[in-house]
Write a protein that holds these residues in place. Structure first.
Motif, short mmCIF file in Angstrom:
data_model
loop_
_atom_site.label_atom_id
_atom_site.label_comp_id
_atom_site.label_asym_id
_atom_site.label_seq_id
_atom_site.Cartn_x
_atom_site.Cartn_y
_atom_site.Cartn_z
N GLN A 105 -1.69 52.84 94.82
CA GLN A 105 -2.39 52.45 96.04
C GLN A 105 -1.49 52.66 97.26
OE1 GLN A 105 -5.59 51.53 96.23
NE2 GLN A 105 -5.37 51.55 98.46
N ALA A 106 -0.19 52.33 97.08
CA ALA A 106 0.75 52.52 98.19
C ALA A 106 0.87 53.99 98.56
CB ALA A 106 2.12 51.95 97.83
N LYS A 107 0.92 54.86 97.52
CA LYS A 107 0.98 56.30 97.79
C LYS A 107 -0.28 56.77 98.51
CE LYS A 107 4.05 57.62 94.00
NZ LYS A 107 4.18 58.42 92.74
N THR A 108 -1.43 56.24 98.03
CA THR A 108 -2.69 56.62 98.67
C THR A 108 -2.71 56.17 100.12
OG1 THR A 108 -3.85 56.47 96.55
CG2 THR A 108 -5.19 56.41 98.54
N ASP A 109 -2.32 54.89 100.33
CA ASP A 109 -2.30 54.38 101.70
C ASP A 109 -1.32 55.15 102.57
OD1 ASP A 109 -4.11 52.51 100.86
OD2 ASP A 109 -2.64 50.89 100.62
N ALA A 110 -0.14 55.47 101.99
CA ALA A 110 0.86 56.21 102.75
C ALA A 110 0.35 57.61 103.10
CB ALA A 110 2.16 56.30 101.95
N GLN A 111 -0.33 58.23 102.11
CA GLN A 111 -0.87 59.57 102.37
C GLN A 111 -1.94 59.53 103.46
OE1 GLN A 111 0.33 62.29 101.18
NE2 GLN A 111 -1.16 63.69 102.10
N GLU A 112 -2.82 58.49 103.36
CA GLU A 112 -3.85 58.37 104.39
C GLU A 112 -3.23 58.10 105.75
OE1 GLU A 112 -6.40 55.30 103.02
OE2 GLU A 112 -7.36 56.53 101.46
N GLU A 113 -2.21 57.23 105.78
CA GLU A 113 -1.53 56.93 107.04
C GLU A 113 -0.84 58.18 107.57
OE1 GLU A 113 -0.50 54.77 110.29
OE2 GLU A 113 -1.85 54.24 108.65
N LYS A 114 -0.24 58.95 106.66
CA LYS A 114 0.41 60.19 107.07
C LYS A 114 -0.59 61.17 107.67
CE LYS A 114 3.14 64.04 105.24
NZ LYS A 114 3.76 64.62 104.01
N ARG A 116 -3.47 60.36 109.03
CA ARG A 116 -3.90 59.84 110.33
C ARG A 116 -2.84 60.11 111.40
NH1 ARG A 116 -5.98 55.49 107.16
NH2 ARG A 116 -4.06 54.30 107.50
#
Length: 226
Positions: A105-114, A116
């Protein structure tokens, strides 16, 4: 000393009487007492043997029960250890699954944040590029006039083209074409690689700098945000 037959007879009679008395009064009771004592001792010995046998049987039973108790305790301890290990393995498995889920989930969130952040950065850089292009057009009247009149390319100018990373011939040709349209002339450019530009390109043509690099855009962004 003179011995008389009568005296001898009397002594013999006394001895006989004493023997009879001893036999009747002492010997039989002694014999009976000894027999009773032997019987009592024999009975005590038999009782002692019986008690010893009972004690040995009780000891054997105790040893057997003790062995059973020990085996039961060992089995319980073994079962307890297995159950404890199974519980630990279960918790570890659950913890690993939760950790993997959290990391995913952290990787997914980080990827989405990246993504954005990149989209935001692209938008900001695009705005800055437009703003910088607008400034060039405002400050350079010749370029402004060339774009308005779609001026034909006249003459050849020399200069230096700096790019952030090596480019193939097609990309260099596109950059040169853009600059030639802006300056309304043909360009003879020496290409240099300058990683400090971060991205984009910068051109020095006859003393004038035309900077379309990310470094310049980021610098302009800092000035705008300051």
């Amino acid at each position: 000393m003179e011995l008389y037959p009568i005296d001898i007879a009397i002594h013999l009679v006394n001895i006989g009487v004493l023997y009879v008395l001893l036999r009747v009064l002492v010997w039989k009771p002694v014999v009976a007492f000894m027999a009773a004592r032997e019987a009592r001792i024999a009975g005590q010995l038999r009782e002692a043997e019986e008690l010893k046998a009972q004690a040995q049987e009780l000891k054997n039973q105790y040893d057997s029960q003790l062995a059973d108790v020990k085996n039961t305790c060992d089995q319980m301890l073994s079962d307890g250890r297995r159950e404890a290990q199974a519980t630990v393995d279960q918790y570890l498995s659950q913890a690993q699954e939760q950790a993997a889920s959290i990391v995913s989930q952290a990787k997914t969130d980080a990827q989405e944040e990246k993504l954005r952040a990149l989209d935001q950065a692209k938008g900001d850089l695009a705005d800055l590029a437009v703003d910088m292009a607008g400034r060039i057009l405002r400050f350079d009247a010749d370029i402004h006039q060339n774009l308005l009149n779609h001026a034909q390319k006249q003459g050849t100018r020399t200069g230096v083209l700096k790019v952030a990373q090596p480019c193939d011939d097609t990309a260099l040709a596109q950059i040169r074409e853009q600059l030639e349209n802006l300056l309304a002339c043909h360009l003879d450019l020496t290409v240099e690689v300058d990683p400090a530009l971060v991205g984009g390109f910068s051109a020095l043509v006859e003393g004038k700098v035309y900077d379309f690099s990310y470094r310049a855009q980021l610098s302009n962004m800092q000035h705008r945000l300051a």
